[in-house]
Design a protein around this motif. Structure first.
Motif, PDB file in Angstrom:
ATOM      1  N   GLY A   1       0.107 -10.309  -1.623  1.00  0.00           N
ATOM      2  CA  GLY A   1      -0.704  -9.268  -0.820  1.00  0.00           C
ATOM      3  C   GLY A   1      -0.160  -9.488   0.499  1.00  0.00           C
ATOM      4  O   GLY A   1       0.323  -8.620   1.693  1.00  0.00           O
TER       5      GLY A   1
ATOM      6  N   PRO B   1      -0.451  -2.794  -0.359  1.00  0.00           N
ATOM      7  CA  PRO B   1      -0.591  -4.815  -1.011  1.00  0.00           C
ATOM      8  C   PRO B   1      -1.586  -4.979  -1.752  1.00  0.00           C
ATOM      9  O   PRO B   1      -1.361  -6.114  -1.977  1.00  0.00           O
ATOM     10  CB  PRO B   1       0.064  -5.251   0.575  1.00  0.00           C
ATOM     11  CG  PRO B   1       0.229  -3.820   1.292  1.00  0.00           C
ATOM     12  CD  PRO B   1       0.238  -2.924   0.880  1.00  0.00           C
TER      13      PRO B   1
ATOM     14  N   HIS C   1       3.178  -9.530   1.512  1.00  0.00           N
ATOM     15  CA  HIS C   1       3.852  -8.420   1.490  1.00  0.00           C
ATOM     16  C   HIS C   1       3.538  -7.303   3.194  1.00  0.00           C
ATOM     17  O   HIS C   1       4.443  -6.949   3.412  1.00  0.00           O
ATOM     18  CB  HIS C   1       3.416  -7.615   0.274  1.00  0.00           C
ATOM     19  CG  HIS C   1       4.281  -7.932  -1.082  1.00  0.00           C
ATOM     20  ND1 HIS C   1       5.086  -6.624  -1.354  1.00  0.00           N
ATOM     21  CD2 HIS C   1       4.634  -9.045  -1.146  1.00  0.00           C
ATOM     22  CE1 HIS C   1       6.087  -7.036  -2.825  1.00  0.00           C
ATOM     23  NE2 HIS C   1       5.306  -8.444  -2.510  1.00  0.00           N
TER      24      HIS C   1
END
Length: 335
Positions: free
Chosen positions: A309, A12, A312
């Motif tokens: 990120g 990520p 995710h």
């Protein structure tokens, strides 16, 4: 405009904020000022491995779009500047992604936003709704009175699938693993809750269908045990799945003369096969949402464009309950 790009495939932390020029829409496209987007498992797979349908580096990933039309191509008549819309942009080869402040997308993929849902709820719907609709309505032809089993009824696709099956008039059972997920499934309208860790397939088939089997079984969990779906289905029944990345014995399917439907909603865009159907599905879904028959469950954690990120990571952790949404505009409400 600000976007999240990746310059390599991997973990990520490959996401990096970048400033890029806004693209102008083509003749059949619209540009959307993004309010929110969401994270789907396919976004994670593209980010991790860059499969054959990944866009060239450095791409903007992200499938789900929810925002306001900012510019309109010369051939577009369905939408005007200022319209509130939602849809699936893709973030795959040949198509821009939604992890940015603006996105250019083919108008045929889009629909007017449900009036009764907030931006965050709207952003959670496109990919999972199209997936569930394709599986249950287009492929398995669920009809009133059908007994439908949905594996993973609290998942992103699964909790939407429950609501779509109920809207078709089906009697819906679903598998879950925890009390929290059972409550989500009940709120979405499931008629029966199955604790798959505590009850054998043969036992719940006998309990819920008198041993006949379910008319339709949808594996919305993305697991690898398709044998349970075959076992739960009735003779000449329908089975649908959202993953086929495993080896399976198809003889039980043959023995019951089952139909197996593999569903990848991105296929319509990747192969150019009637992509306008995606917009048609979302138009119908908006009607259901405004009738209080379709509403996504959102994970409690919130993320902004700079936190893609982390969003995710949240989905990958398995700890998310409901769809993971990314706020792009400031000041969005809780919905």
């Amino acid at each position: 405009m600000k976007v999240q790009q990746i310059h390599e495939f991997g973990a990520p932390d490959v996401f990096k904020i970048a400033e890029v020029e806004k693209s102008e829409p083509g003749s059949d496209q619209i540009r959307v000022r993004q309010m929110a987007t969401s994270v789907n498992p396919v976004d994670i797979k593209i980010r991790q491995m860059g499969p054959s349908f990944a866009p060239a580096l450095p791409p903007v990933l992200g499938c789900d779009v929810a925002g306001v039309v900012d510019a309109v191509g010369k051939n577009v008549s369905r939408f005007r500047t200022g319209d509130e819309v939602y849809g699936c942009a893709a973030g795959v080869i040949g198509r821009g992604g939604s992890y940015g402040e603006y996105v250019v997308v083919d108008a045929e993929l889009m629909a007017n936003k449900p009036r009764t849902l907030g931006w965050r709820e709207t952003a959670a719907l496109p990919l999972v709704t199209i997936t569930a609709w394709e599986a249950l309505v287009d492929r398995c032809h669920v009809k009133p009175g059908d007994h439908v089993l949905i594996h993973g009824g609290a998942g992103g696709v699964g909790h939407i699938a429950i609501q779509i099956a109920k809207a078709q008039g089906a009697y819906v059972a679903t598998t879950v693993s925890t009390d929290e997920k059972a409550e989500i499934a009940r709120r979405c309208g499931a008629d029966e809750i199955i604790r798959y860790r505590d009850e054998l397939v043969a036992d719940y088939v006998k309990r819920l269908t008198d041993g006949r089997g379910f008319d339709v079984v949808f594996d919305a969990a993305g697991g690898s045990d398709i044998a349970k779906s075959f076992e739960a289905a009735r003779v000449r029944g329908q089975v649908a799945t959202i993953t086929t990345a495993f080896t399976a014995d198809l003889s039980p399917m043959h023995g019951k003369s089952l139909t197996l439907n593999a569903v990848l909603m991105l296929a319509t865009m990747l192969r150019g096969a009637s992509p306008e159907h995606n917009g048609e599905i979302l138009t119908k879904a908006a009607v259901l949402a405004d009738a209080k028959r379709l509403k996504p469950v959102l994970d409690e954690q919130r993320f902004g464009l700079s936190d893609v990120g982390a969003a995710h990571t949240r989905l990958e952790s398995g700890n998310a309950v409901g769809k993971v949404v990314v706020d792009i505009a400031d000041g969005l409400d809780n919905a």
